[in-house]
Design an enzyme around this catalytic site. Structure first.
Site, PDB file in Angstrom:
ATOM      1  N   ARG A   1       5.262 -12.935   9.682  1.00 21.22           N
ATOM      2  CA  ARG A   1       5.923 -11.679   9.363  1.00 21.22           C
ATOM      3  C   ARG A   1       7.251 -11.599  10.095  1.00 21.22           C
ATOM      4  NH1 ARG A   1       2.299  -7.459   9.335  1.00 21.22           N
ATOM      5  NH2 ARG A   1       3.836  -5.893   9.852  1.00 21.22           N
TER       6      ARG A   1
ATOM      7  N   LYS B   1       4.607   0.560   9.592  1.00 20.24           N
ATOM      8  CA  LYS B   1       4.654   1.825   8.853  1.00 20.24           C
ATOM      9  C   LYS B   1       4.063   2.969   9.673  1.00 20.24           C
ATOM     10  CE  LYS B   1       3.138   0.069   4.827  1.00 20.24           C
ATOM     11  NZ  LYS B   1       2.414   0.045   3.556  1.00 20.24           N
TER      12      LYS B   1
ATOM     13  N   GLU C   1       0.869  -1.166   0.000  1.00 19.67           N
ATOM     14  CA  GLU C   1       0.000   0.000   0.000  1.00 19.67           C
ATOM     15  C   GLU C   1       0.911   1.222   0.000  1.00 19.67           C
ATOM     16  OE1 GLU C   1      -2.739   0.314   3.290  1.00 19.67           O
ATOM     17  OE2 GLU C   1      -3.495   2.232   2.543  1.00 19.67           O
TER      18      GLU C   1
HETATM   19  P1  ATP Z   1       2.498  -2.123   8.003  1.00 23.43           P
HETATM   20  O1  ATP Z   1       1.740  -2.934   9.019  1.00 23.43           O
HETATM   21  O2  ATP Z   1       3.898  -1.817   8.371  1.00 23.43           O
HETATM   22  O3  ATP Z   1       1.754  -0.945   7.494  1.00 23.43           O
HETATM   23  P2  ATP Z   1       1.461  -3.565   5.843  1.00 23.43           P
HETATM   24  O4  ATP Z   1       1.376  -5.027   5.867  1.00 23.43           O
HETATM   25  O5  ATP Z   1       0.206  -2.845   6.076  1.00 23.43           O
HETATM   26  O6  ATP Z   1       2.639  -3.117   6.790  1.00 23.43           O
HETATM   27  P3  ATP Z   1       1.643  -3.368   3.022  1.00 23.43           P
HETATM   28  O7  ATP Z   1       2.127  -2.263   2.188  1.00 23.43           O
HETATM   29  O8  ATP Z   1       0.215  -3.733   2.971  1.00 23.43           O
HETATM   30  O9  ATP Z   1       2.061  -2.999   4.497  1.00 23.43           O
HETATM   31  O10 ATP Z   1       2.541  -4.663   2.808  1.00 23.43           O
HETATM   32  C1  ATP Z   1       2.868  -5.169   1.563  1.00 23.43           C
HETATM   33  C2  ATP Z   1       3.244  -6.614   1.722  1.00 23.43           C
HETATM   34  O11 ATP Z   1       4.356  -6.741   2.610  1.00 23.43           O
HETATM   35  C3  ATP Z   1       2.115  -7.415   2.301  1.00 23.43           C
HETATM   36  O12 ATP Z   1       1.978  -8.594   1.561  1.00 23.43           O
HETATM   37  C4  ATP Z   1       2.538  -7.679   3.710  1.00 23.43           C
HETATM   38  O13 ATP Z   1       2.025  -8.886   4.170  1.00 23.43           O
HETATM   39  C5  ATP Z   1       4.066  -7.687   3.602  1.00 23.43           C
HETATM   40  N1  ATP Z   1       4.673  -7.316   4.883  1.00 23.43           N
HETATM   41  C6  ATP Z   1       4.452  -6.197   5.587  1.00 23.43           C
HETATM   42  N2  ATP Z   1       5.141  -6.221   6.748  1.00 23.43           N
HETATM   43  C7  ATP Z   1       5.828  -7.381   6.770  1.00 23.43           C
HETATM   44  C8  ATP Z   1       6.709  -8.012   7.699  1.00 23.43           C
HETATM   45  N3  ATP Z   1       7.043  -7.431   8.852  1.00 23.43           N
HETATM   46  N4  ATP Z   1       7.238  -9.213   7.378  1.00 23.43           N
HETATM   47  C9  ATP Z   1       6.919  -9.801   6.218  1.00 23.43           C
HETATM   48  N5  ATP Z   1       6.082  -9.275   5.301  1.00 23.43           N
HETATM   49  C10 ATP Z   1       5.537  -8.083   5.557  1.00 23.43           C
HETATM   50 MG    MG Z   2      -1.350  -4.022   4.498  1.00 23.50          MG
END
Ligand code: ATP
Ligand code: MG
Length: 563
Positions: A262, A272, A34
């Site tokens: 994760r 984020k 995102e």
């Molecule tokens: P945040 O919680 O930091 O905002 P998010 O999952 O909402 O992270 P996205 O931009 O939606 O952020 O993530 C893109 C991809 O990266 C998704 O498939 C998510 O599952 C993966 N991802 C995000 N954080 C991690 C992590 N700590 N370890 C592994 N994969 C991750």
């Molecule tokens: Mg997400």
């Protein structure tokens, strides 16, 4: 793939699918960020996994921006994400997409669900929807609007799209099961009204699909085979599959969601939202502050893409959450730079040394290895004169036990040069040491002097004061004091965990060779650690970041474990 033992559970699933011919032997993954912030190390894991697995199987990976939340997303984030994925060494070729590319198709598919009696427009407020949803122990309650006719739903949904209603006045919900033990299946909202400009579609839309609807449909449109996501989406999988029940794929192939754990790292924030808070509060200098666990921060800190990929490889892919020790990351960058980074001498916190018996005005050149562990990197010349700098903490006026460096009356060797002896400590009026007066043994020159092999206990790095380069050295410590990593429960405020001493700045002296290097070049500074030239560097002001010190706590931990 022939080595069975190295396969992770996702590869096993793919093998099964290939055997059963589920996807015509295709492997097509996607990385779906995102664009509401910069990518962090957790995302790097997901990138390495998605691109890595597709590559192993000769498949493809799409980069897809999941941009369904117009109020938080912007193009700065899109650009940073593209840069970071490229930097990590992965390429989406011509397969860069946006969920917003599919707004028309998503809208049409939502109407199809309405026509099938599988979606309805609800007038309940957000609070009421939450209340009606029930809890884990109590079933939900059906909305009084749940049984509207298809015609009425179609008309209301169109009116929602046409901007007839305010934010939150109506939503479109999936009609599944208000008594489901899985709360995600209790008629989740799939479309909501948001009157906000979108970074790509502008004001064309005022209804936006929810993640749980947009994501499976986007996957299906792109004909993704394995939709890899993090564990928190496990309970959403039935919904993912439900959404796609009525999707028509030309070959009847529907993507499959697979969850993995994760990445959590000690002393590191991987959220984020929290990272944005650090930027907004000015606790760090920006998203690319070298203390940040963002990919741009890590890059500026001096980490290499190779070291990050190696790290992601080593931590592997698991189904259970775990906490990785940050020392493994540090191990990976040391391993990567050990043989490829040139080694230079610098003095981070200098103290002047005057060799009283060395001729005034004389200069010698000393030959130094560029990398003692990699002879192929050759040698360089270092100048040597009467006036030098050594590290302040390599001298103790009253040495403690086992201090084998410089002290009054004691000898040390200056690396690649002579043995010197401290004769006199010069202080200012306040008692601060300003200079050390030493003598050198003219016969002790490394490699050639008659006393070249004379043994002394300590060997120090040094810099010639007469042609030294001034350097601002930024030495970093962890941003979080606490190594328990972040608490998802938010019970303690992570801002209280911020280390107030995560940055120390020194006015340092480097050997003149440093001036021939450029921003982004990386080194080992002898006895100090690995460093990189920071982009803040200007023509007359060098800035370096310490990437990591030399002491390897990871290898030590492993040794202990194996004993
Ligand atoms: P945040 O919680 O930091 O905002 P998010 O999952 O909402 O992270 P996205 O931009 O939606 O952020 O993530 C893109 C991809 O990266 C998704 O498939 C998510 O599952 C993966 N991802 C995000 N954080 C991690 C992590 N700590 N370890 C592994 N994969 C991750
Ligand atoms: Mg997400």
């Amino acid at each position: 793939m022939d080595n069975e033992t190295t396969k992770n559970f996702i590869e096993n699933i793919i093998d099964e699918d290939n055997e059963k011919n589920t996807y015509g032997k295709r492997v097509h993954t996607r990385f779906p960020p995102e664009p509401n912030g910069y990518l962090h190390l957790g995302h790097a894991k997901s990138i390495c996994l998605n691109f890595g697995i597709a590559k192993k199987y000769g498949g493809l990976t799409n980069l897809r921006f999941d941009d369904t939340n117009p109020s938080k997303e912007n193009t700065e984030y899109v650009e940073s994400i593209k840069r970071d994925v490229k930097w990590l060494g992965f390429d989406w070729d011509d397969r860069m997409f946006y969920a917003s590319d599919y707004f028309d198709k998503l809208y049409e598919y939502a109407k199809k669900l309405i026509r099938l009696g599988k979606a309805y427009v609800d007038d309940l407020s957000g609070d009421e929807i939450r209340e009606y949803r029930g809890t884990f122990n109590t079933p939900g309650k059906e909305s009084p609007y749940r049984n509207r006719s298809v015609e009425e739903n179609l008309q209301l949904f169109e009116e929602m799209k046409d901007g007839k209603y305010a934010d939150g006045e109506k939503v479109l919900r999936a009609k599944i099961d208000m008594a489901s033990p899985n709360l995600n299946m209790r008629d989740p909202v799939i479309y909501r009204i948001v009157h906000a400009s979108h970074h790509r579609t502008g004001d064309k839309w005022c209804i936006y699909p929810m993640y749980d609807f947009a994501h499976p449909v986007s996957d299906a449109i792109e004909r993704i085979t394995h939709s890899i996501c993090t564990l928190e989406f496990e309970a959403h999988r039935p919904l993912y599959n439900w959404v796609l029940e009525d999707w028509d794929d030309p070959e009847g192939q529907k993507p499959r969601q697979i969850e993995f754990a994760r990445l959590n790292v000690t002393n590191m924030i991987t959220s984020k939202r929290k990272l944005r808070l650090l930027v907004e509060k000015g606790i760090v200098s920006g998203w690319d502050d070298p203390r940040m666990p963002t990919i741009s921060g890590i890059r500026r800190r001096g980490y290499t893409p190779e070291s990050i990929r190696d790290f992601c490889e080593r931590i592997g892919v698991a189904k259970a959450d775990s906490l990785v020790d940050i020392s493994l990351l540090e191990y990976c960058i040391r391993e990567d730079l050990k043989l490829k980074a040139p080694r230079l001498m610098t003095v981070i916190d200098p103290i002047k040394v005057v060799l009283t018996n060395y001729p005034d005005g004389k200069t010698e050149t000393m030959t130094a290895d560029n990398n003692q562990e990699n002879e192929a990197m050759g040698t360089r010349e270092m100048t040597f004169s009467k006036n030098l700098y050594i590290e302040r903490n390599d001298f103790m006026e009253e040495p403690v036990k086992k201090f084998f460096r410089l002290a009054p009356g004691k000898e040390v060797r200056l690396k690649y040069a002579y043995i010197i002896k401290c004769e006199e400590v010069i202080k200012d009026e306040d008692g601060n040491i300003v200079e050390l007066h030493c003598t050198y043994d003219p016969e002790s020159k490394s490699g050639s002097g008659a006393n070249a092999n004379r043994k002394v206990k300590g060997t120090l790095q040094w810099v010639n004061a007469e042609d030294a380069v001034d350097v601002e050295t930024r030495v970093y410590d962890y941003l979080l004091k606490d190594d328990g990593s972040e608490e998802e429960g938010e019970s303690k405020d992570f801002l209280d965990q911020i280390n107030p001493h995560s940055l120390d700045v020194y006015h340092s002296k480097a050997e003149k060779a440093l001036a021939t290097y450029h921003v982004g070049d990386k080194f080992q500074f002898l006895r100090q650690g690995y460093f990189v030239i920071d982009p803040d560097t200007t023509a007359d002001h060098f800035v370096v970041n310490r990437i990591v010190g030399l002491r390897d706590t990871w290898a030590k931990m492993q040794k202990k474990k194996n004993q």
